[in-house]
Design a protein around this motif. Sequence first.
Motif, PDB file in Angstrom:
ATOM      1  N   TRP A  88     -57.504  30.989  26.647  1.00 52.54           N
ATOM      2  CA  TRP A  88     -58.826  31.315  26.103  1.00 52.54           C
ATOM      3  C   TRP A  88     -58.708  32.512  25.155  1.00 52.54           C
ATOM      4  O   TRP A  88     -59.268  32.504  24.067  1.00 52.54           O
ATOM      5  CB  TRP A  88     -59.781  31.656  27.250  1.00 52.54           C
ATOM      6  CG  TRP A  88     -60.849  30.656  27.527  1.00 52.54           C
ATOM      7  CD1 TRP A  88     -62.189  30.905  27.490  1.00 52.54           C
ATOM      8  CD2 TRP A  88     -60.731  29.289  27.907  1.00 52.54           C
ATOM      9  NE1 TRP A  88     -62.887  29.775  27.825  1.00 52.54           N
ATOM     10  CE2 TRP A  88     -62.023  28.767  28.087  1.00 52.54           C
ATOM     11  CE3 TRP A  88     -59.648  28.446  28.124  1.00 52.54           C
ATOM     12  CZ2 TRP A  88     -62.269  27.455  28.461  1.00 52.54           C
ATOM     13  CZ3 TRP A  88     -59.880  27.146  28.494  1.00 52.54           C
ATOM     14  CH2 TRP A  88     -61.169  26.656  28.650  1.00 52.54           C
ATOM     15  N   VAL A  94     -63.909  32.408  23.141  1.00 57.62           N
ATOM     16  CA  VAL A  94     -65.218  32.987  23.460  1.00 57.62           C
ATOM     17  C   VAL A  94     -65.953  33.428  22.202  1.00 57.62           C
ATOM     18  O   VAL A  94     -65.399  34.129  21.354  1.00 57.62           O
ATOM     19  CB  VAL A  94     -65.051  34.185  24.414  1.00 57.62           C
ATOM     20  CG1 VAL A  94     -66.398  34.813  24.721  1.00 57.62           C
ATOM     21  CG2 VAL A  94     -64.349  33.737  25.690  1.00 57.62           C
ATOM     22  N   GLN A 100     -68.871  30.867  29.380  1.00 57.24           N
ATOM     23  CA  GLN A 100     -67.441  30.928  29.651  1.00 57.24           C
ATOM     24  C   GLN A 100     -67.042  31.010  31.121  1.00 57.24           C
ATOM     25  O   GLN A 100     -66.022  30.427  31.496  1.00 57.24           O
ATOM     26  CB  GLN A 100     -66.796  32.048  28.835  1.00 57.24           C
ATOM     27  CG  GLN A 100     -66.832  31.782  27.344  1.00 57.24           C
ATOM     28  CD  GLN A 100     -66.299  30.412  26.972  1.00 57.24           C
ATOM     29  OE1 GLN A 100     -65.210  30.024  27.369  1.00 57.24           O
ATOM     30  NE2 GLN A 100     -67.074  29.656  26.214  1.00 57.24           N
ATOM     31  N   CYS A 131     -72.031  24.501  25.653  1.00 57.06           N
ATOM     32  CA  CYS A 131     -71.681  25.713  24.917  1.00 57.06           C
ATOM     33  C   CYS A 131     -72.645  25.822  23.750  1.00 57.06           C
ATOM     34  O   CYS A 131     -72.610  25.008  22.828  1.00 57.06           O
ATOM     35  CB  CYS A 131     -70.242  25.649  24.406  1.00 57.06           C
ATOM     36  SG  CYS A 131     -69.788  27.061  23.369  1.00 57.06           S
TER      37      CYS A 131
END
Length: 152
Positions: A88, A94, A100, A131
């Motif tokens: 990630w 992010v 997340q 998301c």
Amino acid sequence: MKLNVNGADVEVDGRFAGSPLLWVLRDVLELHGPKYGCGIGQCAACTVLIDGRNTKSCQTPAGRAVGKAVTTVEGASGPVIDAVRDAWYRGNVVQCGYCQPGQTLAAAALLAGDQSPDDAAIGRWMNGNLCRCGTYPRIRAAIKQAAKGGRP
């Protein structure tokens, strides 16, 4: 009512047995990794692992977690979650970050059961994780990188 959360046994008033696990985690135990998103199980911002399975805590009564291991993003550890977190970071996944905790736990649960998922498997597994920023391509790439142990 006794819950096991992040490896620790905690006593919670039995009156909360019918309350969503999310509320107990956030409001009683003050664990803020699982997020309140939609409240109807459609976004997965509230994802936790119960006995290793990704679970939407907004739709799970706290009493259903008795006798099971509940893991929030704060308590997740081990080589799989480490590989996911590293991927990630390396993949700059992010953006706003709200989703997340749920995304990383879902990815860790996927990789715990399938060490080399293809695009279709990733899509099926991660489909319920909303998301708002649309970082899905980065999430997919990070899952593939994590599956390789973080190696590019």
